[in-house]
Design a protein around this motif. Structure first.
Motif: not given
Length: 358
Positions: A1-5, A7-10
């Motif tokens: 899972m890409p890191q930005d995804l 972080l955005e969901v979190a």
């Protein structure tokens, strides 16, 4: 899972939880729109959220944060239904009419396939959609409609023709306000609170031709069967989230000892494998990597083993609390849903090994 995804969901889950935790059971979805959770999984969402991975990541995070498997699965059902059926099969006017409102949290859509007493078996479904001038008249009953009590529009699978004794199906968008549509309450499943289900009664519901979704000759094999696989795959994220919550909750309840540390470490290692397998399984739904049915099967079986071992650990903490008991009951209940189709997949996987040897 890409890191930005991730972080955005979190970040969105964090924003939601900061204002929702006080009334999580009485108003489970009320705060999700302001946190942008209903955009997840739908076209136009940012930072890679337009994906099944986005939905799975949010479902896992909700389960890990709250221990409420019913809430996590109900959220995922909203987003998967909109992504799979409307974003995937609806025409441009239908998508324009519904997707922005769903993403804003103004509308909840629910899928209605199963019927009372027969489940979702295509040979036994009786709801029909008969041509009537410029549209259709829909008659029948549906059962176990997830999110049905709070839904604003239903996707209803109905028989449109019978050819050589074989039924052909169509899929129809039917707003809750349609004359002849009645929502019938079903007994609440306390272990899955705040998730809700209902029956539908469709008594001569007149809908326009534009209510039909997709141009497939038979909607059952085209959408109903594939959606079952999507549900099962994305649902592994719920299992993974539960295992994280359960591991932390169990560690807080049992005494510190060398033996317990060894057992907790073993469980933590197995939980990490469940997370990894779930991520790979869901990524395949988005076209990344090969679809491997064994991953979905493995996560659920591993989850069962971990829960059993956790129960054994918790036996030394008889006052573990209502929250853990509720979560374990929810896991047992969700594990029993669609058990037969899962057994078929497991047997198919086993048979494939014999075919390879031959």
């Amino acid at each position: 899972m890409p890191q930005d995804l991730g972080l955005e969901v979190a970040g969105r889950i964090g924003d939601w939880w900061s204002v929702a935790k006080r009334d999580i059971l009485t108003d489970p979805f009320g705060r999700m729109a302001s946190a942008g959770l209903f955009q997840i999984g739908l076209p136009g969402a940012q930072a890679g959220l337009d994906s099944y991975r986005g939905i799975a990541n949010a479902e896992q995070a909700i389960a890990a944060k709250t221990g409420l498997l019913g809430l996590a699965s109900a959220f995922a059902a909203r987003q998967m239904t909109a992504r799979f059926f409307i974003a995937g099969f609806a025409d441009a006017p239908q998508r324009a009419a519904w997707l922005p409102r769903i993403a804003a949290g103004e509308v909840c859509v629910a899928i209605a396939i199963s019927e009372p007493g027969v489940g979702a078996h295509p040979k036994h479904l009786k709801t029909v959609a008969e041509p009537d001038g410029t549209g259709f008249v829909v008659r029948g009953r549906k059962a176990w409609v997830t999110n049905g009590p709070i839904a604003d529009v239903f996707l209803v699978l109905a028989v449109i023709a019978v050819e050589d004794g074989r039924k052909r199906y169509g899929l129809f968008l039917i707003p809750k306000a349609t004359t002849g549509l009645s929502v019938k309450p079903m007994p609440a499943l306390d272990a899955l609170a705040p998730a809700s289900h209902c029956e539908l009664e469709l008594d001569g519901c007149q809908v326009p031709a534009t209510a039909r979704v997709g141009d497939m000759l038979d909607a059952y094999p085209a959408v109903a069967l594939p959606f079952r696989d999507v549900e099962d795959t994305v649902g592994t994220a719920n299992v993974a989230g539960l295992l994280s919550w359960l591991l932390e909750s169990t560690a807080a309840q049992i005494e510190r000892s060398e033996d317990n540390a060894l057992r907790l470490g073993r469980i933590a290692g197995l939980v990490s494998l469940a997370h990894a397998a779930s991520r790979l399984a869901v990524a395949a739904l988005d076209g990344e990597g090969q679809e491997v049915p064994a991953r979905t099967i493995g996560v659920r079986l591993l989850g069962r083993d971990i829960v059993d071992e956790t129960r054994d650990l918790l036996a030394q903490a008889p006052a573990a609390g209502d929250a853990i008991g509720r979560t374990l009951a929810a896991f047992d209940l969700l594990s029993s849903v669609a058990r037969e189709p899962r057994k078929v997949r497991q047997a198919r996987l086993g048979n494939s090994l014999w075919r390879v040897k031959q």
